[in-house]
Design an enzyme around this catalytic site. Structure first.
Site, mmCIF file in Angstrom:
data_model
loop_
_atom_site.group_PDB
_atom_site.id
_atom_site.type_symbol
_atom_site.label_atom_id
_atom_site.label_comp_id
_atom_site.label_asym_id
_atom_site.label_seq_id
_atom_site.Cartn_x
_atom_site.Cartn_y
_atom_site.Cartn_z
ATOM 1 N N ASP A 121 15.759 -116.102 26.783
ATOM 2 C CA ASP A 121 15.566 -114.906 27.589
ATOM 3 C C ASP A 121 15.405 -113.617 26.792
ATOM 4 O O ASP A 121 15.336 -112.531 27.386
ATOM 5 C CB ASP A 121 16.730 -114.745 28.572
ATOM 6 C CG ASP A 121 16.672 -115.757 29.698
ATOM 7 O OD1 ASP A 121 15.572 -115.971 30.239
ATOM 8 O OD2 ASP A 121 17.724 -116.354 30.019
ATOM 9 N N ASP A 180 9.902 -120.337 33.262
ATOM 10 C CA ASP A 180 10.196 -118.926 33.013
ATOM 11 C C ASP A 180 9.869 -118.529 31.571
ATOM 12 O O ASP A 180 9.542 -117.365 31.287
ATOM 13 C CB ASP A 180 11.679 -118.623 33.261
ATOM 14 C CG ASP A 180 12.261 -119.269 34.490
ATOM 15 O OD1 ASP A 180 11.906 -120.426 34.790
ATOM 16 O OD2 ASP A 180 13.122 -118.648 35.140
#
Length: 402
Positions: A121, A180
């Site tokens: 992330d 993602d």
């Protein structure tokens, strides 16, 4: 005769371009982008005033029927969206007080650029904060942080598999990669073009290619998670973490795919990536409900009573605005522009929080299977909604010509 035919063809092309541009201009005017940006500024100011000044609190979500933000610290995967939102407000106002606020919360994330990678992330966290900061201010310390984070993210790349490991601590029986992760490739591309290692570019391309080959079903809907043998690179299985089932189309995951492959085409210019972006967009658009806002999963069994996901709509609308600029087929280009504008208008007319709380949007779904953040206001929905408005504001040049 041939000259006449060519002249007629060019005339039709010109009027088609003019008509498309005029239609987009009308859509932008009808939305009244400046008014919506002012709404975002007012609500962002209210949130800014409400945050505890404790040196670590970052807004993440507001539960349904609540006015209170839930806060996280810099380690949370959503931590970069709030400073990114502040940088957007600064970009649209050029008011230094917003730059000061944005810098304050950007600095909260500095430890991420100085430690080992814990998951994929870093792109969401660092590029939305330090990346936006550098592009708006040119300050070298922001750039240095982005370059460090890119090198850190690259340590999760497994060359035997061809992807970045998403969740090092998750037990899926192999090397896991989630859809993602496509969004975090922008960090690598940018760093490779701004003083970082050229190998970062190669890693990003390889990750996108491997994902394109293994992460999608025959209809181009995405798995949330694909698990690989870490030694051979063989695909073991495709599963879900946040969707309804292993075989369902999770709305936000498909949105990440549309946005991610559009971005990869922008960074590489390789036609295979835009061709793929068209395919993953098609299956999403063809299954939307009439209001253009998806349910949290396209295969949820309780549709039409299933929760909606405003965040998926905002991500997709922003992606379609960019994808339309790369699309040569005029009919398809207009469809992308029209659908994006319908999504943005629907979010504006029926999903803005207005007096209910200080977020920008209502009705996003975070992690339905875990019963987490259902029908909430969520910071990444706000970020991408604001990005849509910023992109539309930049398209106002159309007015000067048509």
């Amino acid at each position: 005769m041939n000259i006449q035919i060519k002249f007629c063809a060019l005339t039709l092309l010109f009027f088609s371009v003019v008509t498309n541009a005029q239609t987009l201009k009308k859509d932008i005017v009808r939305l009244d982008v400046k008014t919506q940006l002012e709404y975002c500024k007012v609500h962002t100011a209210k949130t800014l005033a409400a945050i505890p000044d404790d040196g670590h609190s970052i807004p993440r979500s507001i539960p349904n029927n609540s006015k209170e933000w839930k806060y996280v610290d810099y380690k949370d995967w959503t931590s970069g969206f709030w400073p990114g939102q502040l940088w957007f407000i600064y970009e649209t106002t050029n008011d230094k007080k917003w730059a000061e606020a944005a810098d304050k919360y950007t600095q909260y994330l500095l430890p991420l650029t100085e430690s080992k990678a814990t998951d994929h992330d870093l792109g969401f966290q660092v590029f939305n904060s330090f990346g936006n900061a550098y592009q708006l201010t040119g300050k070298k310390e922001y750039k240095a942080a982005v370059l460090r984070a890119a090198d850190t993210l690259a340590t999760l790349f497994n060359p035997k598999v061809g992807t970045i490991l998403s969740w090092p601590h998750a037990n899926y029986g192999g090397h896991n990669t989630i859809i993602d992760n496509m969004m975090n490739l922008e960090l690598l591309f940018w760093a490779s073009k701004h003083g970082g290692s050229k190998n970062l570019y190669k890693i990003a391309v390889k990750h996108a290619e491997t994902t394109m080959q293994n992460h999608f079903r025959p209809d181009y809907s995405a798995y949330h998670v694909v698990v690989y043998d870490p030694e051979t690179g063989k695909k073991l299985k495709g599963v879900t973490a946040q969707g309804y089932s292993d075989d369902s189309m999770w709305a936000r995951g498909q949105a990440w795919a549309i946005y991610g492959f559009t971005m990869v085409y922008r960074e590489t210019g390789d036609r295979k990536f835009i061709d793929f972006a068209h395919k993953v967009a098609r299956v999403y658009l063809d299954h939307l409900p009439a209001d253009q806002i998806p349910y949290w999963d396209f295969n949820a069994p309780d549709i039409p009573n299933a929760p909606k996901d405003a965040s998926a709509a905002a991500i997709t609308a922003s992606a379609l605005l960019e994808l339309s600029t790369f699309t040569k087929d005029r009919t398809l280009k207009r469809e992308y522009e029209s659908k994006a504008m319908k999504m943005i208008r629907e979010l504006t007319d029926h999903y803005q929080s207005r007096y209910q709380n200080d977020a920008l949007l209502l009705h996003s779904t975070g992690h339905k299977p875990a019963d987490s953040e259902i029908n909430n206001s969520i910071i990444y929905a706000d970020y991408y909604y604001l990005e849509c408005l910023v992109r539309l504001e930049k398209l106002r040049w159309v007015k000067r010509f048509f």
